[in-house]
Write a protein that holds these residues in place. Structure first.
Motif, PDB file in Angstrom:
ATOM      1  N   VAL A 104       1.570  -8.734   1.624  1.00  0.00           N
ATOM      2  CA  VAL A 104       0.979  -8.163   0.419  1.00  0.00           C
ATOM      3  C   VAL A 104       1.759  -8.637  -0.805  1.00  0.00           C
ATOM      4  CG1 VAL A 104       2.363  -6.041   0.602  1.00  0.00           C
ATOM      5  CG2 VAL A 104       0.199  -6.005  -0.657  1.00  0.00           C
ATOM      6  N   GLY A 105       1.056  -8.825  -1.907  1.00  0.00           N
ATOM      7  CA  GLY A 105       1.676  -9.192  -3.167  1.00  0.00           C
ATOM      8  C   GLY A 105       1.165  -8.313  -4.292  1.00  0.00           C
ATOM      9  N   THR A 106       2.045  -7.926  -5.195  1.00  0.00           N
ATOM     10  CA  THR A 106       1.677  -7.134  -6.374  1.00  0.00           C
ATOM     11  C   THR A 106       2.100  -7.902  -7.611  1.00  0.00           C
ATOM     12  OG1 THR A 106       1.881  -5.032  -5.182  1.00  0.00           O
ATOM     13  CG2 THR A 106       1.983  -4.951  -7.591  1.00  0.00           C
ATOM     14  N   PHE A 107       1.169  -8.101  -8.540  1.00  0.00           N
ATOM     15  CA  PHE A 107       1.400  -8.960  -9.701  1.00  0.00           C
ATOM     16  C   PHE A 107       0.983  -8.228 -10.972  1.00  0.00           C
ATOM     17  CE2 PHE A 107       0.084 -11.309  -5.945  1.00  0.00           C
ATOM     18  CZ  PHE A 107       1.178 -12.120  -5.741  1.00  0.00           C
ATOM     19  N   GLY A 108       1.866  -8.242 -11.967  1.00  0.00           N
ATOM     20  CA  GLY A 108       1.567  -7.588 -13.224  1.00  0.00           C
ATOM     21  C   GLY A 108       2.720  -6.740 -13.701  1.00  0.00           C
ATOM     22  N   THR A 109       2.452  -5.895 -14.673  1.00  0.00           N
ATOM     23  CA  THR A 109       3.464  -5.055 -15.285  1.00  0.00           C
ATOM     24  C   THR A 109       3.398  -3.644 -14.717  1.00  0.00           C
ATOM     25  OG1 THR A 109       2.038  -4.290 -17.086  1.00  0.00           O
ATOM     26  CG2 THR A 109       3.158  -6.413 -17.393  1.00  0.00           C
ATOM     27  N   LYS A 110       4.279  -2.774 -15.213  1.00  0.00           N
ATOM     28  CA  LYS A 110       4.241  -1.379 -14.797  1.00  0.00           C
ATOM     29  C   LYS A 110       2.999  -0.665 -15.331  1.00  0.00           C
ATOM     30  CE  LYS A 110       8.284  -1.713 -12.858  1.00  0.00           C
ATOM     31  NZ  LYS A 110       8.443  -1.684 -11.390  1.00  0.00           N
ATOM     32  N   ASN A 111       2.342  -1.247 -16.347  1.00  0.00           N
ATOM     33  CA  ASN A 111       1.170  -0.616 -16.938  1.00  0.00           C
ATOM     34  C   ASN A 111      -0.147  -1.131 -16.373  1.00  0.00           C
ATOM     35  OD1 ASN A 111       2.749   0.968 -18.657  1.00  0.00           O
ATOM     36  ND2 ASN A 111       2.848  -0.652 -20.185  1.00  0.00           N
ATOM     37  N   ALA A 112      -0.143  -2.330 -15.805  1.00  0.00           N
ATOM     38  CA  ALA A 112      -1.368  -2.888 -15.225  1.00  0.00           C
ATOM     39  C   ALA A 112      -0.971  -3.911 -14.175  1.00  0.00           C
ATOM     40  CB  ALA A 112      -2.247  -3.535 -16.295  1.00  0.00           C
ATOM     41  N   SER A 113      -1.525  -3.793 -12.975  1.00  0.00           N
ATOM     42  CA  SER A 113      -1.144  -4.711 -11.901  1.00  0.00           C
ATOM     43  C   SER A 113      -2.291  -4.894 -10.924  1.00  0.00           C
ATOM     44  CB  SER A 113       0.098  -4.207 -11.159  1.00  0.00           C
ATOM     45  OG  SER A 113      -0.161  -2.983 -10.502  1.00  0.00           O
ATOM     46  N   LEU A 114      -2.207  -5.986 -10.184  1.00  0.00           N
ATOM     47  CA  LEU A 114      -3.166  -6.326  -9.144  1.00  0.00           C
ATOM     48  C   LEU A 114      -2.416  -6.457  -7.831  1.00  0.00           C
ATOM     49  CD1 LEU A 114      -6.041  -7.383  -8.264  1.00  0.00           C
ATOM     50  CD2 LEU A 114      -5.156  -9.682  -8.755  1.00  0.00           C
ATOM     51  N   THR A 115      -2.951  -5.879  -6.766  1.00  0.00           N
ATOM     52  CA  THR A 115      -2.360  -5.981  -5.428  1.00  0.00           C
ATOM     53  C   THR A 115      -3.363  -6.631  -4.485  1.00  0.00           C
ATOM     54  OG1 THR A 115      -0.894  -4.062  -5.681  1.00  0.00           O
ATOM     55  CG2 THR A 115      -1.482  -4.698  -3.445  1.00  0.00           C
ATOM     56  N   THR A 116      -2.928  -7.684  -3.807  1.00  0.00           N
ATOM     57  CA  THR A 116      -3.762  -8.352  -2.811  1.00  0.00           C
ATOM     58  C   THR A 116      -2.962  -8.507  -1.525  1.00  0.00           C
ATOM     59  OG1 THR A 116      -3.068 -10.583  -3.505  1.00  0.00           O
ATOM     60  CG2 THR A 116      -4.998  -9.643  -4.576  1.00  0.00           C
ATOM     61  N   GLY A 117      -3.652  -8.525  -0.409  1.00  0.00           N
ATOM     62  CA  GLY A 117      -2.949  -8.692   0.864  1.00  0.00           C
ATOM     63  C   GLY A 117      -3.922  -8.831   2.013  1.00  0.00           C
ATOM     64  N   PHE A 118      -3.361  -9.050   3.190  1.00  0.00           N
ATOM     65  CA  PHE A 118      -4.179  -9.137   4.388  1.00  0.00           C
ATOM     66  C   PHE A 118      -3.350  -8.706   5.591  1.00  0.00           C
ATOM     67  CE2 PHE A 118      -1.939 -13.129   4.421  1.00  0.00           C
ATOM     68  CZ  PHE A 118      -1.704 -13.385   5.760  1.00  0.00           C
ATOM     69  N   GLY A 119      -4.040  -8.258   6.627  1.00  0.00           N
ATOM     70  CA  GLY A 119      -3.397  -7.896   7.880  1.00  0.00           C
ATOM     71  C   GLY A 119      -4.318  -8.204   9.040  1.00  0.00           C
ATOM     72  N   ILE A 120      -3.755  -8.270  10.239  1.00  0.00           N
ATOM     73  CA  ILE A 120      -4.525  -8.521  11.451  1.00  0.00           C
ATOM     74  C   ILE A 120      -4.181  -7.435  12.458  1.00  0.00           C
ATOM     75  CG2 ILE A 120      -4.969 -10.126  13.346  1.00  0.00           C
ATOM     76  CD1 ILE A 120      -4.272 -12.393  11.479  1.00  0.00           C
ATOM     77  N   GLY A 121      -5.198  -6.749  12.963  1.00  0.00           N
ATOM     78  CA  GLY A 121      -4.982  -5.675  13.913  1.00  0.00           C
ATOM     79  C   GLY A 121      -4.929  -6.177  15.343  1.00  0.00           C
ATOM     80  N   PHE A 122      -3.927  -5.696  16.084  1.00  0.00           N
ATOM     81  CA  PHE A 122      -3.762  -6.071  17.486  1.00  0.00           C
ATOM     82  C   PHE A 122      -3.721  -4.816  18.344  1.00  0.00           C
ATOM     83  CE2 PHE A 122      -1.899  -9.653  15.229  1.00  0.00           C
ATOM     84  CZ  PHE A 122      -2.382 -10.754  15.931  1.00  0.00           C
ATOM     85  N   SER A 123      -4.533  -4.803  19.388  1.00  0.00           N
ATOM     86  CA  SER A 123      -4.418  -3.782  20.421  1.00  0.00           C
ATOM     87  C   SER A 123      -3.989  -4.480  21.705  1.00  0.00           C
ATOM     88  CB  SER A 123      -5.746  -3.041  20.605  1.00  0.00           C
ATOM     89  OG  SER A 123      -6.774  -3.949  20.965  1.00  0.00           O
TER      90      SER A 123
END
Length: 207
Positions: A104-123
């Protein structure tokens, strides 16, 4: 500009899923979501965040266990990048848990930010296609922040996506989250096809 802003004490997560920002050393929080889902979390050495809990659903013989460990090696003024591992299971005998490694990555300031990420589920015998996260935060006032959190499942069959839209009210120690959850892909005859989400958090200084 000479204006003092209170820091959001819960910037290490959106509503449910984590941002890339880490809890600081010897800090933590106690949170309860939808009354029956408590979470405890703490930070280690400014780079590691550990969180987990177990549901407390009344009159149920089965409860949900959940653990999240996140490492944030990249921390700059306007960007944080993290990797982590989530595990979920139920207390029923012979239940099969789900492991989700993620980035996951979070980009921006303390007042406005964007978070993007990905995961893969394993059973035990299966794995999922990537699960995508897209979220954003915008400060509306000194103690108010608007937040959106979206889970995008890339499986083609039975594909349901989740969107949270809501607000966080916070002070130096306490925070309250209120949101509506919309599930994409489900046809409903209800006139109000959204699920309310409520969470309260008390932040700790462990030093």
């Amino acid at each position: 500009d000479g204006i003092y802003y209170i820091k959001d004490p819960n910037e290490s997560r959106l509503f449910v899923l984590p941002t890339a920002r880490s809890l600081k050393r010897n800090s933590g929080y106690l949170s309860v979501t939808e009354l029956f889902f408590p979470i405890a979390a703490f930070g280690i050495a400014n780079y590691v965040t550990i969180a987990g809990g177990i549901s407390l659903i009344p009159f149920s013989n089965t409860q949900l266990l959940y653990v999240n460990a996140k490492v944030t090696p990249v921390q700059t003024k306007n960007a944080d990048v993290a990797a982590g591992y989530m595990y979920m299971n139920v207390t029923s005998k012979n239940a099969e848990g789900i492991s989700i490694p993620y980035a996951v990555g979070t980009f921006g300031t303390k007042n406005a930010s964007l978070t993007t990420g990905f995961g893969i589920g394993f059973s035990k015998n299966n794995s999922s296609n990537p699960i995508l996260l897209l979220g954003g935060e915008v400060r509306a006032a000194n103690k108010i922040k608007f937040i959106t959190e979206n889970w995008i499942f890339t499986e083609k069959k039975d594909n349901y996506n989740f969107s949270f839209v809501g607000v966080r009210f916070f002070g130096a120690k306490l925070a309250a989250d209120f949101a509506l959850i919309y599930i994409w892909g489900i046809k409903s005859s209800n006139s109000w096809p959204m699920i309310p989400y409520v969470s309260f958090t008390y932040n700790l200084d462990l030093e």
